[in-house]
Motif scaffolding. Structure first.
Motif, PDB file in Angstrom:
ATOM      1  N   SER A  39       9.550   3.884  -6.791  1.00 42.17           N
ATOM      2  CA  SER A  39      10.639   4.198  -5.871  1.00 42.17           C
ATOM      3  C   SER A  39      11.976   4.082  -6.577  1.00 42.17           C
ATOM      4  CB  SER A  39      10.598   3.231  -4.681  1.00 42.17           C
ATOM      5  OG  SER A  39      11.776   3.338  -3.939  1.00 42.17           O
ATOM      6  N   ALA A  40      12.832   5.071  -6.335  1.00 40.41           N
ATOM      7  CA  ALA A  40      14.144   5.041  -6.959  1.00 40.41           C
ATOM      8  C   ALA A  40      14.941   3.837  -6.470  1.00 40.41           C
ATOM      9  CB  ALA A  40      14.906   6.331  -6.640  1.00 40.41           C
ATOM     10  N   ALA A  41      14.693   3.403  -5.235  1.00 40.78           N
ATOM     11  CA  ALA A  41      15.418   2.276  -4.674  1.00 40.78           C
ATOM     12  C   ALA A  41      14.704   0.953  -4.924  1.00 40.78           C
ATOM     13  CB  ALA A  41      15.609   2.486  -3.169  1.00 40.78           C
ATOM     14  N   ALA A  42      13.577   0.985  -5.620  1.00 43.82           N
ATOM     15  CA  ALA A  42      12.796  -0.208  -5.917  1.00 43.82           C
ATOM     16  C   ALA A  42      12.482  -0.981  -4.645  1.00 43.82           C
ATOM     17  CB  ALA A  42      13.536  -1.090  -6.918  1.00 43.82           C
ATOM     18  N   ALA A  43      12.106  -0.281  -3.605  1.00 44.01           N
ATOM     19  CA  ALA A  43      11.777  -0.920  -2.336  1.00 44.01           C
ATOM     20  C   ALA A  43      10.474  -1.691  -2.472  1.00 44.01           C
ATOM     21  CB  ALA A  43      11.645   0.139  -1.246  1.00 44.01           C
ATOM     22  N   PRO A  44      10.301  -2.747  -1.668  1.00 43.80           N
ATOM     23  CA  PRO A  44       9.000  -3.421  -1.651  1.00 43.80           C
ATOM     24  C   PRO A  44       7.949  -2.450  -1.137  1.00 43.80           C
ATOM     25  CG  PRO A  44      10.356  -4.150   0.184  1.00 43.80           C
ATOM     26  CD  PRO A  44      11.244  -3.330  -0.705  1.00 43.80           C
ATOM     27  N   SER A 144      -6.348   3.664  -5.996  1.00 42.73           N
ATOM     28  CA  SER A 144      -5.304   3.445  -7.005  1.00 42.73           C
ATOM     29  C   SER A 144      -4.286   2.414  -6.538  1.00 42.73           C
ATOM     30  CB  SER A 144      -4.599   4.765  -7.356  1.00 42.73           C
ATOM     31  OG  SER A 144      -4.031   5.356  -6.211  1.00 42.73           O
ATOM     32  N   TRP A 145      -4.733   1.177  -6.400  1.00 37.53           N
ATOM     33  CA  TRP A 145      -3.831   0.086  -6.053  1.00 37.53           C
ATOM     34  C   TRP A 145      -2.777  -0.080  -7.142  1.00 37.53           C
ATOM     35  CZ3 TRP A 145      -4.606  -1.928  -1.300  1.00 37.53           C
ATOM     36  CH2 TRP A 145      -5.883  -1.840  -0.736  1.00 37.53           C
ATOM     37  N   SER A 146      -1.564  -0.381  -6.732  1.00 34.44           N
ATOM     38  CA  SER A 146      -0.512  -0.637  -7.708  1.00 34.44           C
ATOM     39  C   SER A 146      -0.721  -2.011  -8.326  1.00 34.44           C
ATOM     40  CB  SER A 146       0.872  -0.556  -7.049  1.00 34.44           C
ATOM     41  OG  SER A 146       1.004  -1.568  -6.070  1.00 34.44           O
ATOM     42  N   GLN A 147       0.008  -2.261  -9.408  1.00 30.76           N
ATOM     43  CA  GLN A 147      -0.161  -3.504 -10.145  1.00 30.76           C
ATOM     44  C   GLN A 147       0.983  -4.495  -9.936  1.00 30.76           C
ATOM     45  OE1 GLN A 147      -3.172  -3.700 -11.805  1.00 30.76           O
ATOM     46  NE2 GLN A 147      -3.420  -1.704 -10.813  1.00 30.76           N
ATOM     47  N   GLU A 148       2.053  -4.081  -9.241  1.00 33.61           N
ATOM     48  CA  GLU A 148       3.209  -4.946  -9.090  1.00 33.61           C
ATOM     49  C   GLU A 148       2.860  -6.194  -8.288  1.00 33.61           C
ATOM     50  OE1 GLU A 148       3.116  -1.791  -8.563  1.00 33.61           O
ATOM     51  OE2 GLU A 148       4.639  -0.823  -9.811  1.00 33.61           O
ATOM     52  N   PRO A 149       3.263  -7.363  -8.752  1.00 34.28           N
ATOM     53  CA  PRO A 149       2.881  -8.600  -8.079  1.00 34.28           C
ATOM     54  C   PRO A 149       3.482  -8.769  -6.685  1.00 34.28           C
ATOM     55  CG  PRO A 149       4.474  -9.034  -9.836  1.00 34.28           C
ATOM     56  CD  PRO A 149       4.049  -7.612  -9.986  1.00 34.28           C
ATOM     57  N   ASP A 150       4.609  -8.094  -6.406  1.00 37.78           N
ATOM     58  CA  ASP A 150       5.238  -8.276  -5.102  1.00 37.78           C
ATOM     59  C   ASP A 150       4.778  -7.257  -4.067  1.00 37.78           C
ATOM     60  OD1 ASP A 150       6.415  -6.176  -6.386  1.00 37.78           O
ATOM     61  OD2 ASP A 150       8.467  -6.638  -5.766  1.00 37.78           O
ATOM     62  N   THR A 151       3.747  -6.469  -4.386  1.00 29.83           N
ATOM     63  CA  THR A 151       3.201  -5.515  -3.423  1.00 29.83           C
ATOM     64  C   THR A 151       2.214  -6.215  -2.491  1.00 29.83           C
ATOM     65  OG1 THR A 151       3.441  -3.611  -4.902  1.00 29.83           O
ATOM     66  CG2 THR A 151       1.820  -3.413  -3.152  1.00 29.83           C
ATOM     67  N   TYR A 152       2.356  -5.976  -1.207  1.00 31.38           N
ATOM     68  CA  TYR A 152       1.394  -6.481  -0.235  1.00 31.38           C
ATOM     69  C   TYR A 152       0.241  -5.500  -0.171  1.00 31.38           C
ATOM     70  CZ  TYR A 152      -0.615  -7.546   4.390  1.00 31.38           C
ATOM     71  OH  TYR A 152      -1.474  -7.825   5.429  1.00 31.38           O
ATOM     72  N   ARG A 153      -0.913  -5.898  -0.698  1.00 32.88           N
ATOM     73  CA  ARG A 153      -2.113  -5.062  -0.752  1.00 32.88           C
ATOM     74  C   ARG A 153      -3.137  -5.623   0.229  1.00 32.88           C
ATOM     75  NH1 ARG A 153      -0.125  -5.141  -6.091  1.00 32.88           N
ATOM     76  NH2 ARG A 153      -0.914  -7.257  -6.341  1.00 32.88           N
ATOM     77  N   VAL A 154      -3.624  -4.766   1.133  1.00 39.23           N
ATOM     78  CA  VAL A 154      -4.509  -5.271   2.178  1.00 39.23           C
ATOM     79  C   VAL A 154      -5.555  -4.243   2.566  1.00 39.23           C
ATOM     80  CG1 VAL A 154      -2.915  -4.525   4.009  1.00 39.23           C
ATOM     81  CG2 VAL A 154      -4.572  -6.359   4.463  1.00 39.23           C
ATOM     82  N   VAL A 155      -6.760  -4.733   2.829  1.00 38.24           N
ATOM     83  CA  VAL A 155      -7.867  -3.932   3.349  1.00 38.24           C
ATOM     84  C   VAL A 155      -8.179  -4.418   4.753  1.00 38.24           C
ATOM     85  CG1 VAL A 155     -10.355  -3.511   3.163  1.00 38.24           C
ATOM     86  CG2 VAL A 155      -8.924  -3.375   1.130  1.00 38.24           C
ATOM     87  N   PHE A 156      -8.363  -3.482   5.666  1.00 41.09           N
ATOM     88  CA  PHE A 156      -8.866  -3.809   6.995  1.00 41.09           C
ATOM     89  C   PHE A 156     -10.267  -3.210   7.130  1.00 41.09           C
ATOM     90  CE2 PHE A 156      -4.350  -4.399   7.730  1.00 41.09           C
ATOM     91  CZ  PHE A 156      -4.325  -5.531   8.532  1.00 41.09           C
ATOM     92  N   LEU A 157     -11.265  -4.070   7.169  1.00 46.36           N
ATOM     93  CA  LEU A 157     -12.653  -3.646   7.353  1.00 46.36           C
ATOM     94  C   LEU A 157     -12.941  -3.614   8.845  1.00 46.36           C
ATOM     95  CD1 LEU A 157     -15.593  -3.107   6.432  1.00 46.36           C
ATOM     96  CD2 LEU A 157     -15.874  -5.601   6.266  1.00 46.36           C
TER      97      LEU A 157
END
Length: 397
Positions: A39-44, A144-157
């Motif tokens: 993101s150009a704005a480096a948004a979370p 293709s999950w991102s690698q940035e540590p501040d990304t909230y990555r979540v799966v809903f099963l």
């Protein structure tokens, strides 16, 4: 000089709308790694993958998901700071059915993700268990999950049947969940119906993944209220889509054509209420990527990413290629003006729609047990660990 004038005009039109109406707001081979969009704005960033059982008993839940996916996205977008939102899907059934898993990768193009969701039908199955292990593995390893540590990555099963533990060639869920945990992916589980066997498995999966477990009615417990504003918002949403001017090379045109096809599918098949929710999302900061993407000429010019007089004629939108340079500039400015007017009206109506729904919410039974309400409560708590703050008390209906 003309390039500067058109840039100023576009910036002014875009800024006017914003000021008047502020935003609300593989197992054996290892994981697949692809470049993450920046993101150009480096948004979370919020990345969410829904893993959905699509066997015959899940028809009601799938319909609920189709109706509420935009309200879920809008509520996720209400965080401060406003995040980029990427969604993906994994549909699963079992061996012997039409498919075991079908993966739709993470994307900011929620229109295309939603168009895929609309094609889901509840078929097959007829017995339990189901291929839950394969579905979880697909969500963790083929996306293709991102690698940035501040990304909230979540799966809903989401499902109503326990996993097959007798398939010797599939990694059992404790192994899959361990991989998810190593990569910072939270796994939440949503049991549909009342199977105690499924509950035990779903609770264990969530516990191992440091996620949440909750249960909803077999049909998803969806709460949807039609409003007097839905039809006009649906119409305005289609008009806003009409302001897009896709440009670029042949490959870009192909991607744009796919997006247009997905959008046309939505307007042809989705309900007015769903399209109203989409309109609200698309006029949020988080929704701009879905609405316009990187191939829209108006947005790209306003952001200074391209210059109109430096674009090859073959890269221009088809309708602009026969025009003179002056006509092209006037056309872009006109589209930008129409866009600002439409966005302004959509925000007005969306605010009125929210007020209408807020007055109805207290009288709605089962709201706190609904799929989207409970899902958002998990997101609110978990995303705070990534610096995202949600003040909204409940999802948009």
């Amino acid at each position: 000089m003309k390039t500067k004038l058109i840039a100023v005009s576009l910036f002014a039109l875009t800024g006017m709308a914003v000021m008047l109406y502020p935003e609300l707001g593989n197992p054996s081979k290892g994981p697949v790694t692809r470049p993450s969009p920046v993101s150009a704005a480096a948004a979370p960033r919020v990345e969410v993958v829904f893993v959905l059982d699509t066997t015959g008993s899940m028809g009601g839940l799938i319909q609920t998901a189709k109706e509420k996916i935009w309200s879920i996205a809008t509520t996720m977008a209400s965080a401060q700071p406003a995040p980029e939102i990427r969604m993906g899907l994994v549909a699963y059934r079992d061996r012997g059915d039409d498919y075991v898993t079908r993966v739709t990768d993470l994307s900011e193009d929620l229109d295309s993700v939603y168009a895929t969701l609309m094609d889901y039908r509840a078929q097959g199955g007829g017995d339990t268990p189901e291929s839950v292990n394969a579905a979880l593995a697909a969500a963790i390893d083929q996306v293709s999950w991102s690698q940035e540590p501040d990304t909230y990555r979540v799966v809903f099963l989401v499902g109503d049947a326990p996993p097959h533990m007798d398939y010797q060639d599939e990694a059992p869920y404790p192994e899959v969940v361990a991989r998810a945990k190593q990569r910072g992916i939270v796994v939440n589980t949503i049991r549909c119906g009342d199977s105690p066997v499924t509950e035990r498995a779903w609770r264990e999966i969530a516990s191992l993944a440091q996620g949440d477990y909750f249960t909803v009615a077999q049909a998803g417990g969806g709460v949807a209220i039609a409003t007097p504003y839905d039809a006009e918002l649906a119409s305005l949403s289609a008009a806003l889509d009409g302001t897009r001017l896709f440009f670029g090379d042949e490959q870009a045109r192909s991607r744009a054509a796919s997006k247009v096809a997905a959008t046309d599918k939505l307007h042809a098949e989705a309900t007015d209420a769903s399209l109203a929710r989409r309109a609200a999302f698309n006029t949020s900061s988080s929704g701009e990527a879905n609405q316009f993407g990187e191939l829209d000429l108006v947005a790209s010019l306003a952001a200074g990413k391209v210059k109109l007089d430096e674009l090859p004629e073959g890269a221009l939108p088809l309708e602009m290629q026969p025009m003179t340079p002056d006509e092209r500039e006037a056309h872009v400015v006109r589209q930008a003006g129409d866009r600002a007017t439409l966005q302004k009206r959509i925000r007005e109506l969306s605010d009125q729609r929210d007020e209408y729904l807020a007055k109805q919410a207290d009288s709605v039974e089962g709201l706190t047990e609904s799929l989207d309400y409970q899902l958002f409560e998990s997101v609110r708590a978990q995303a705070s660990e990534k610096g995202l703050s949600y003040d909204a008390p409940a999802p948009k209906l």
